[in-house]
Design a protein around this motif. Structure first.
Motif, PDB file in Angstrom:
ATOM      1  N   GLY A  10     -75.157 117.317  11.028  1.00 37.71           N
ATOM      2  CA  GLY A  10     -75.544 117.847   9.718  1.00 37.71           C
ATOM      3  C   GLY A  10     -74.604 118.954   9.320  1.00 37.71           C
ATOM      4  O   GLY A  10     -73.789 119.407  10.123  1.00 37.71           O
ATOM      5  N   PRO A  11     -74.729 119.396   8.070  1.00 34.33           N
ATOM      6  CA  PRO A  11     -73.853 120.483   7.619  1.00 34.33           C
ATOM      7  C   PRO A  11     -74.256 121.809   8.251  1.00 34.33           C
ATOM      8  O   PRO A  11     -75.335 121.914   8.843  1.00 34.33           O
ATOM      9  CB  PRO A  11     -74.091 120.510   6.107  1.00 34.33           C
ATOM     10  N   GLU A  12     -73.395 122.807   8.110  1.00 32.91           N
ATOM     11  CA  GLU A  12     -73.757 124.147   8.593  1.00 32.91           C
ATOM     12  C   GLU A  12     -74.989 124.635   7.832  1.00 32.91           C
ATOM     13  O   GLU A  12     -75.190 124.284   6.685  1.00 32.91           O
ATOM     14  CB  GLU A  12     -72.628 125.147   8.348  1.00 32.91           C
ATOM     15  N   GLY A  13     -75.810 125.432   8.516  1.00 38.96           N
ATOM     16  CA  GLY A  13     -76.982 126.004   7.847  1.00 38.96           C
ATOM     17  C   GLY A  13     -78.200 125.108   7.898  1.00 38.96           C
ATOM     18  O   GLY A  13     -79.254 125.441   7.366  1.00 38.96           O
ATOM     19  N   ALA A  14     -78.079 123.951   8.579  1.00 42.88           N
ATOM     20  CA  ALA A  14     -79.206 123.022   8.624  1.00 42.88           C
ATOM     21  C   ALA A  14     -80.175 123.353   9.765  1.00 42.88           C
ATOM     22  O   ALA A  14     -81.288 122.843   9.804  1.00 42.88           O
ATOM     23  CB  ALA A  14     -78.703 121.588   8.763  1.00 42.88           C
ATOM     24  N   GLY A  15     -79.757 124.201  10.683  1.00 40.67           N
ATOM     25  CA  GLY A  15     -80.657 124.645  11.762  1.00 40.67           C
ATOM     26  C   GLY A  15     -80.605 123.783  13.007  1.00 40.67           C
ATOM     27  O   GLY A  15     -81.415 123.935  13.925  1.00 40.67           O
ATOM     28  N   LYS A  16     -79.627 122.873  13.095  1.00 41.17           N
ATOM     29  CA  LYS A  16     -79.626 121.925  14.217  1.00 41.17           C
ATOM     30  C   LYS A  16     -79.450 122.600  15.579  1.00 41.17           C
ATOM     31  O   LYS A  16     -80.018 122.141  16.562  1.00 41.17           O
ATOM     32  CB  LYS A  16     -78.600 120.808  13.999  1.00 41.17           C
ATOM     33  N   THR A  17     -78.688 123.696  15.611  1.00 41.94           N
ATOM     34  CA  THR A  17     -78.418 124.346  16.900  1.00 41.94           C
ATOM     35  C   THR A  17     -79.701 124.951  17.489  1.00 41.94           C
ATOM     36  O   THR A  17     -79.998 124.783  18.671  1.00 41.94           O
ATOM     37  CB  THR A  17     -77.322 125.421  16.707  1.00 41.94           C
ATOM     38  N   PHE A 135     -79.714 116.144  10.135  1.00 46.49           N
ATOM     39  CA  PHE A 135     -80.452 117.230   9.482  1.00 46.49           C
ATOM     40  C   PHE A 135     -80.046 117.289   8.015  1.00 46.49           C
ATOM     41  O   PHE A 135     -78.981 117.806   7.684  1.00 46.49           O
ATOM     42  CB  PHE A 135     -80.160 118.566  10.185  1.00 46.49           C
ATOM     43  N   ALA A 136     -80.906 116.739   7.175  1.00 43.86           N
ATOM     44  CA  ALA A 136     -80.572 116.665   5.753  1.00 43.86           C
ATOM     45  C   ALA A 136     -80.980 117.948   5.049  1.00 43.86           C
ATOM     46  O   ALA A 136     -82.124 118.390   5.165  1.00 43.86           O
ATOM     47  CB  ALA A 136     -81.289 115.476   5.120  1.00 43.86           C
ATOM     48  N   ILE A 137     -80.028 118.555   4.358  1.00 40.56           N
ATOM     49  CA  ILE A 137     -80.333 119.766   3.589  1.00 40.56           C
ATOM     50  C   ILE A 137     -79.460 119.788   2.349  1.00 40.56           C
ATOM     51  O   ILE A 137     -78.287 119.372   2.384  1.00 40.56           O
ATOM     52  CB  ILE A 137     -80.156 121.035   4.453  1.00 40.56           C
ATOM     53  N   ASP A 138     -80.043 120.243   1.258  1.00 40.53           N
ATOM     54  CA  ASP A 138     -79.303 120.396   0.031  1.00 40.53           C
ATOM     55  C   ASP A 138     -78.148 121.388   0.264  1.00 40.53           C
ATOM     56  O   ASP A 138     -78.360 122.433   0.880  1.00 40.53           O
ATOM     57  CB  ASP A 138     -80.309 120.946  -0.992  1.00 40.53           C
ATOM     58  N   PRO A 139     -76.916 121.056  -0.197  1.00 39.47           N
ATOM     59  CA  PRO A 139     -75.785 121.951   0.088  1.00 39.47           C
ATOM     60  C   PRO A 139     -76.026 123.408  -0.326  1.00 39.47           C
ATOM     61  O   PRO A 139     -75.672 124.329   0.395  1.00 39.47           O
ATOM     62  CB  PRO A 139     -74.647 121.340  -0.721  1.00 39.47           C
ATOM     63  N   GLU A 140     -76.683 123.617  -1.487  1.00 37.47           N
ATOM     64  CA  GLU A 140     -76.921 125.003  -1.936  1.00 37.47           C
ATOM     65  C   GLU A 140     -77.839 125.741  -0.971  1.00 37.47           C
ATOM     66  O   GLU A 140     -77.655 126.917  -0.682  1.00 37.47           O
ATOM     67  CB  GLU A 140     -77.564 125.002  -3.334  1.00 37.47           C
ATOM     68  N   GLU A 141     -78.856 125.030  -0.484  1.00 42.54           N
ATOM     69  CA  GLU A 141     -79.815 125.634   0.447  1.00 42.54           C
ATOM     70  C   GLU A 141     -79.120 125.965   1.777  1.00 42.54           C
ATOM     71  O   GLU A 141     -79.343 127.034   2.356  1.00 42.54           O
ATOM     72  CB  GLU A 141     -80.977 124.644   0.667  1.00 42.54           C
ATOM     73  N   GLY A 142     -78.245 125.065   2.222  1.00 43.56           N
ATOM     74  CA  GLY A 142     -77.497 125.302   3.466  1.00 43.56           C
ATOM     75  C   GLY A 142     -76.655 126.567   3.351  1.00 43.56           C
ATOM     76  O   GLY A 142     -76.653 127.420   4.236  1.00 43.56           O
ATOM     77  N   GLY A 181     -78.757 101.796  11.873  1.00 41.87           N
ATOM     78  CA  GLY A 181     -79.667 101.637  13.018  1.00 41.87           C
ATOM     79  C   GLY A 181     -79.678 102.842  13.932  1.00 41.87           C
ATOM     80  O   GLY A 181     -80.665 103.114  14.611  1.00 41.87           O
ATOM     81  N   ARG A 182     -78.598 103.570  13.963  1.00 45.25           N
ATOM     82  CA  ARG A 182     -78.466 104.687  14.911  1.00 45.25           C
ATOM     83  C   ARG A 182     -79.067 105.992  14.371  1.00 45.25           C
ATOM     84  O   ARG A 182     -79.476 106.850  15.134  1.00 45.25           O
ATOM     85  CB  ARG A 182     -76.972 104.865  15.250  1.00 45.25           C
ATOM     86  N   PHE A 183     -79.105 106.159  13.055  1.00 46.11           N
ATOM     87  CA  PHE A 183     -79.498 107.451  12.488  1.00 46.11           C
ATOM     88  C   PHE A 183     -80.996 107.607  12.272  1.00 46.11           C
ATOM     89  O   PHE A 183     -81.675 106.663  11.891  1.00 46.11           O
ATOM     90  CB  PHE A 183     -78.792 107.666  11.141  1.00 46.11           C
ATOM     91  N   ARG A 184     -81.492 108.832  12.534  1.00 41.05           N
ATOM     92  CA  ARG A 184     -82.862 109.224  12.184  1.00 41.05           C
ATOM     93  C   ARG A 184     -82.708 110.488  11.347  1.00 41.05           C
ATOM     94  O   ARG A 184     -82.217 111.501  11.848  1.00 41.05           O
ATOM     95  CB  ARG A 184     -83.700 109.579  13.413  1.00 41.05           C
ATOM     96  N   THR A 185     -83.119 110.428  10.096  1.00 47.89           N
ATOM     97  CA  THR A 185     -82.915 111.587   9.212  1.00 47.89           C
ATOM     98  C   THR A 185     -84.161 112.453   9.170  1.00 47.89           C
ATOM     99  O   THR A 185     -85.273 111.948   9.030  1.00 47.89           O
ATOM    100  CB  THR A 185     -82.567 111.092   7.790  1.00 47.89           C
ATOM    101  N   VAL A 186     -83.969 113.776   9.332  1.00 47.30           N
ATOM    102  CA  VAL A 186     -85.099 114.706   9.164  1.00 47.30           C
ATOM    103  C   VAL A 186     -84.807 115.611   7.963  1.00 47.30           C
ATOM    104  O   VAL A 186     -83.658 115.985   7.715  1.00 47.30           O
ATOM    105  CB  VAL A 186     -85.372 115.583  10.420  1.00 47.30           C
ATOM    106  N   ASP A 187     -85.874 115.948   7.248  1.00 45.99           N
ATOM    107  CA  ASP A 187     -85.746 116.850   6.104  1.00 45.99           C
ATOM    108  C   ASP A 187     -85.675 118.278   6.647  1.00 45.99           C
ATOM    109  O   ASP A 187     -86.688 118.857   7.037  1.00 45.99           O
ATOM    110  CB  ASP A 187     -86.954 116.646   5.182  1.00 45.99           C
ATOM    111  N   ALA A 188     -84.459 118.835   6.666  1.00 49.14           N
ATOM    112  CA  ALA A 188     -84.250 120.142   7.307  1.00 49.14           C
ATOM    113  C   ALA A 188     -84.534 121.304   6.367  1.00 49.14           C
ATOM    114  O   ALA A 188     -84.361 122.457   6.744  1.00 49.14           O
ATOM    115  CB  ALA A 188     -82.812 120.234   7.825  1.00 49.14           C
TER     116      ALA A 188
END
Ligand code: TYD
Length: 212
Positions: A10-17, A135-142, A181-188
């Motif tokens: 996911g992009p930076e700021g999505a909280g994945k770490t 980790f899906a997040i709107d770019p502005e929110e990230g 098939g490989r991806f699972r998207t979460v609303d971050a």
């Protein structure tokens, strides 16, 4: 490969770490053996390669050189750390992997997803993750999250940052379309607790369906 290989993207700021560390804790509490890692993962050769990529004086670096170096660092981290852990049957949670290169270098930097995919296939062989949590997040929110303590007005650099983030997000979308098939998207954009719960459920499901 006997273990379970899960990557977080996911992009930076999505909280994945943060979520990755918590997911690893939860799994360990439940008796699983876990390797929580990130590229370059403390692997000396990969760290040295990363230093070359990030060195502020290396402004002449060509984008293809950058993509090749990321792939080289990835290979070393995979061989020294990820592969042995999977062979021992561990659950490997890895913060960023091939899809970061596809989205950032392939799409956002314009090298082409296919081109970057082919050098990475050379680097990793058939060691693709079983599943990838996006980790899906709107770019502005990230960006807001990254700059949480920074209350300046939006300047040119922030706008450039927004443009690049939007490209990264579009890049990830393209990558997801290629490997649905490989991806699972979460609303971050939700609270850490909510995202954590979704990620734990995804991992539980993967443990049930993918043989360890
Ligand atoms: P890092 O400090 O690890 O940040 P994050 O917490 O967001 O993962 O920096 C990683 C940066 O490197 C991030 O901007 C994405 C970029 N990157 C690539 O462009 N290509 C890659 O293959 C990888 C692994 C990372």
């Amino acid at each position: 490969m006997n273990g379970l290989f899960i990557t977080f993207e996911g992009p930076e700021g999505a909280g994945k770490t943060t979520i990755l560390q918590a997911a690893a804790e939860e799994l360990r509490k439940n008796g699983h053996f876990v390797l929580a890692t990130r590229e370059p993962g403390g692997i000396e050769i990969a760290e040295q390669i990363r230093e070359v990529i990030l060195h502020p004086e290396n402004t002449a670096m060509d984008p293809k050189t950058e993509a090749l170096l990321y792939a080289a660092a990835r290979r070393q981290h995979l061989v020294e750390k990820v592969k042995p852990a999977l062979e021992e049957g561990k659950i490997v949670l890895c913060d960023r992997f091939i899809d970061s290169s596809l989205a950032y270098q392939g799409y956002a930097r314009g090298l082409g997803i296919d081109e970057v995919l082919s050098i990475n296939q050379f680097a990793i062989g058939n060691m693709m993750p079983h599943i990838t949590v996006y980790f899906a997040i709107d770019p502005e929110e990230g960006i807001k999250r990254i700059n949480a303590n920074d209350s300046r007005e939006k300047n040119r650099l922030d706008l450039e940052q927004l443009h690049f983030h939007t490209l990264v997000q579009k890049g990830y979308q393209e990558v997801i379309n290629r490997f649905p098939g490989r991806f699972r998207t979460v609303d971050a954009s939700r609270s850490i607790e909510h995202v954590q719960k979704s990620v734990n459920e995804i991992i539980e499901e993967a443990l049930k369906t993918i043989r360890l």
